[in-house]
Motif scaffolding. Structure first.
Motif, PDB file in Angstrom:
ATOM      1  N   PHE A 241     -11.342  -0.258  -9.422  1.00  0.00           N
ATOM      2  CA  PHE A 241     -10.019   0.156  -8.982  1.00  0.00           C
ATOM      3  C   PHE A 241      -9.604  -0.522  -7.681  1.00  0.00           C
ATOM      4  N   GLY A 242      -8.301  -0.749  -7.567  1.00  0.00           N
ATOM      5  CA  GLY A 242      -7.721  -1.185  -6.314  1.00  0.00           C
ATOM      6  C   GLY A 242      -7.395   0.014  -5.436  1.00  0.00           C
ATOM      7  N   PRO A 243      -6.873  -0.220  -4.232  1.00  0.00           N
ATOM      8  CA  PRO A 243      -6.588   0.868  -3.292  1.00  0.00           C
ATOM      9  C   PRO A 243      -5.352   1.677  -3.650  1.00  0.00           C
ATOM     10  N   GLY A 244      -4.517   1.149  -4.539  1.00  0.00           N
ATOM     11  CA  GLY A 244      -3.333   1.889  -4.961  1.00  0.00           C
ATOM     12  C   GLY A 244      -2.114   1.620  -4.105  1.00  0.00           C
TER      13      GLY A 244
ATOM     14  N   HIS B 264     -10.278   3.983  -2.168  1.00  0.00           N
ATOM     15  CA  HIS B 264      -9.987   3.909  -3.591  1.00  0.00           C
ATOM     16  C   HIS B 264     -11.114   4.499  -4.427  1.00  0.00           C
ATOM     17  N   LEU B 265     -10.834   4.711  -5.682  1.00  0.00           N
ATOM     18  CA  LEU B 265     -11.806   5.269  -6.605  1.00  0.00           C
ATOM     19  C   LEU B 265     -13.027   4.360  -6.722  1.00  0.00           C
TER      20      LEU B 265
ATOM     21  N   LEU C 187      -2.160   3.120  -9.425  1.00  0.00           N
ATOM     22  CA  LEU C 187      -3.456   2.462  -9.334  1.00  0.00           C
ATOM     23  C   LEU C 187      -3.555   1.327 -10.339  1.00  0.00           C
TER      24      LEU C 187
ATOM     25  N   GLY D 238      -8.645   8.476   1.867  1.00  0.00           N
ATOM     26  CA  GLY D 238      -8.079   7.191   2.257  1.00  0.00           C
ATOM     27  C   GLY D 238      -8.692   5.984   1.581  1.00  0.00           C
TER      28      GLY D 238
ATOM     29  N   GLN E  94     -13.508   9.630  -4.897  1.00  0.00           N
ATOM     30  CA  GLN E  94     -12.431   9.092  -4.063  1.00  0.00           C
ATOM     31  C   GLN E  94     -12.544   9.734  -2.689  1.00  0.00           C
TER      32      GLN E  94
ATOM     33  N   TYR F  74     -16.394   9.354 -11.031  1.00  0.00           N
ATOM     34  CA  TYR F  74     -15.827   8.547  -9.952  1.00  0.00           C
ATOM     35  C   TYR F  74     -15.631   9.439  -8.741  1.00  0.00           C
TER      36      TYR F  74
ATOM     37  N   ARG G  53       0.828  -1.201   0.000  1.00  0.00           N
ATOM     38  CA  ARG G  53       0.000   0.000   0.000  1.00  0.00           C
ATOM     39  C   ARG G  53       0.863   1.251   0.000  1.00  0.00           C
TER      40      ARG G  53
END
Lengths: 115, 112
Positions: free
Chosen positions: A106-109, B43-44, A91, B41, B38, B36, A9
């Motif tokens: 999308f993932g959390p990045g 995610h998109l 991302l 903290g 965000q 989108y 992360r």
């Protein structure tokens, strides 16, 4: 609901070191994207995979960045050597072939800081 | 080439105020349009999308957007914002056969 997984992360590295990020898309999603999001800006596409093949890497700085998706499932993005300007959020997103085929998930990045 | 612009970099509202975030795109053909969000903290997440049909689309959490083809716009609206709507909002476009292109984002701060 299934989610896109990314690790780590957070990553802090020094300039000129190598870094790698991992992404596991939602099961069954054939299309996988890597984006870079600089603070205060929108995501910018780096590379798109369809299964194990690269479909679009026109925006990937290929002198230092590489991406692979060997078995068409999970993917790795590598930077070698890292530069100060690479500090950003990386991302990963995936998209199904059918059903919600026009949506990205999308993932959390991974937040990268290069010192 | 596709591009997306968002009118406001940072919007500050009080709770219960109405919201409208502007989004304009450039692409000559058929487009899919997205908003989108965000949250801090997180995610998109997809708020809403337009593919075809009724140009007024409704999304989650009381948000809606209107596609005006003649103006190349897809503005996001909410009649009454809450503190929990504080987040960054991104407009995105995908032309037929093209990849997704995101706008620079609008940061929304809702004051309690």
């Amino acid at each position: 609901e299934a989610e896109v997984a990314q690790s780590p992360r957070y990553k802090i590295t020094e300039k000129s070191q190598a870094v790698a990020f991992w992404c596991d898309p939602i099961s069954g999603h054939a299309t996988l994207y890597w984006y870079r999001q600089i603070l205060g800006q929108g995501p910018e596409l780096l590379v798109q995979f369809q299964d194990e093949s690269v479909v679009d890497d026109s925006q990937l700085p290929k002198d230092r960045f590489s991406a692979e998706r060997l078995k068409g499932v999970d993917s790795t993005l590598k930077i070698q050597p890292a530069e100060l300007g690479d500090s950003a959020m990386y991302l990963c997103a995936s998209r199904p072939v059918s059903g919600r085929a026009n949506e990205q998930f999308f993932g959390p990045g991974t937040r990268l800081t290069v010192l | 080439a596709q591009s997306v612009s968002q009118h406001n970099h940072h919007v500050i509202l009080s709770e219960a105020a109405s919201l409208e975030l502007g989004c304009n795109y450039s692409y000559g053909g058929t487009v899919n349009l997205f908003w989108y969000v965000q949250y801090p903290g997180q995610h998109l997440q997809l708020l809403l999308k337009y593919f075809s049909g009724d140009p007024l689309v409704k999304g989650i959490k009381g948000f809606e957007a209107e596609f005006i083809k003649s103006k190349f716009s897809f503005n996001l609206r909410k009649p009454s914002v809450q503190w929990s709507d504080t987040a960054e909002y991104f407009c995105a476009v995908r032309g037929y056969g093209q990849n997704f292109v995101f706008g620079p984002g609008t940061r929304l701060s809702v004051l309690p």
